[in-house]
Design a protein around this motif. Sequence first.
Motif: not given
Length: 532
Positions: A125-133, A196-199, A202-204, A212-214
């Motif tokens: 499971i690739p994981f960046g910031g884990g901000s997935s909703v 993004p709101q999660s800036f 969250s990660t590139l 993602s939408g910025g």
Amino acid sequence: MADARLKHFGWGREGEAITPEEERFALERYRRRFGVDGFAEKAPPALEGIRLPSPRVAPPPSLAAICSSERYDRAAHTYGKSYPDTVRGLLGDYAAAPDVVAYPRDAADVAALIDWAGSIGAAVIPFGGGSSVVGGVEHRIDAARYKAALTLDLARMGRVLEVDRASRAARIEAGAFGPALEAQLKPHALTLRHFPQSFEYSTLGGWIATRSGGHFATLYTHIDDFVQSLVVVTPEGRLETRRLPGSGAGPSPDRLFIGSEGILGVITEAWMRLQDRPRFRAGGAVRFKDFLAAARAVRAIAQSGLFPSNCRVLDAEEAHNTGAGDGSFAVMVLAFESGDHSVGPWMERALECCRDHDGTPEAAESADAHREGAAGRWRNAFIRMPYARERMVPRAIISDTFETAITWDRFERFHDAVTAATEAAITAATGRPGQVTCRFTHVYPDGPAPYFSFHGLGRHGALIEQWRQIKEAASDALIAAGGTITHHHAVGRDHRPWYDRQRPPLFAAALEAAKRALDPQGLLNPGVLIDP
Ligand SMILES: Cc1cc2nc3c(=O)[nH]c(=O)nc-3n(C[C@H](O)[C@H](O)[C@H](O)COP(=O)(O)OP(=O)(O)OC[C@H]3O[C@@H](n4cnc5c(N)ncnc54)[C@H](O)[C@@H]3O)c2cc1C
């Protein structure tokens, strides 16, 4: 605070939270809305009190130094940040914790970890910031097929490796979090300007993997527009795409991986298109008596060729909830920016479009107008909002958002149908009326991206089921009325039923074929986008 760990439950770092005043403000709104005296509060378990299943595998000695099966690492990587994720965290349900969390330092580590997972039949499971909703980072594997779950956290791969000033581009590791990425670009007087709101958390790599939408409301809406080339490590090997400003050579290899949500490979780095830091700004808020009149003004601006950086419209109740209005008018937050030229004339013309639709400008053409008045209050609420959920869920408050896009010709009917279906579902699920509000996050010449928020008073013990009823009704309404299940929150595991209805079957078959070519064992993120 900068060195504190990310929370295993909630948003941000340990020690960060909404202030008592912010909490009182939100609770008072909910108390009045639901007509109650107060809220029964449950506390989430402390980290030490969480029960975790025993890890099923241990890494080989060659990888042990970059792997952990410690309590914190496993708990902090069990879930993303969706509403049901927070409820399960509150309940202390960590049955889905990954067996091992790995922290690769480079692409060679990523390849070695995938090889190890393949050799033992573990899901990766690739994981960046884990901000997935959308359930993007929770494994949910079939134990009969996969021996274990390995989460691959790219947090140690956060450097800007190279800057090309002439082309305004940089080679950046995929694990770079928003603030660290911008801090490394600043000495070069360059910026990615994707907020993004999660800036902050969250990660590139996560942004690219989820499209993602910025913060740009027009023109550069998705991260896609900034990707110049990619390096991806797949179970079948490493691939690198060519750095080009544009290319018409067949289907784009970058586009195959942008939005692939970790099922085709792990993005390890990207060349990203950058911009000069803005020096000229104009912005402010415009009031409208009616949300649909504001929407018509947005359409006029979106079709004018002006391309504002911000053009968000909040309906009256959304404006009230965020402190940008008193509930009697809709608010448009409008802004232009440039690193090169004054943007005053653009703002003037956009305000004319607003006046044509009975909009009343609150402020205009001040360098800091986007931080003042209604625009500033909305901006502040936008930044602080993510911290509220972990304080509201323990009070059984159901509060979530969903987002979509639709063409202008269908927008007004679409808005009414989706709002009505969601309102009815809240009443059916919770036994009392709730609230549904709408704003636009992004706008295009051919249609807006409406973003809905909903609020209801749930019941402890039934929260996930109540939330699910509302979410399903809203998602059904989106698809039935011709919208997309997501404009920028991705598909993950949770949006699958509606994504499957929206995409053409032959496209699903083509995606499955790409998956078989790159990941024949089906190791990567099973259940996301397609069946494992
Ligand atoms: C409070 C809040 C606000 C948000 N605001 C926005 C917003 O404004 N705009 C928006 O678009 N989204 C928003 N989101 C959703 C989320 O932040 C985005 O989807 C974001 O792009 C995820 O980035 P991440 O680094 O946290 O990725 P993760 O959540 O860690 O992962 C997301 C998905 O991408 C995969 N993945 C992660 N890194 C890689 C990689 N390097 N290679 C391959 N696959 C990878 C994961 O397996 C997973 O499927 C918000 C979420 C929250 C909680």
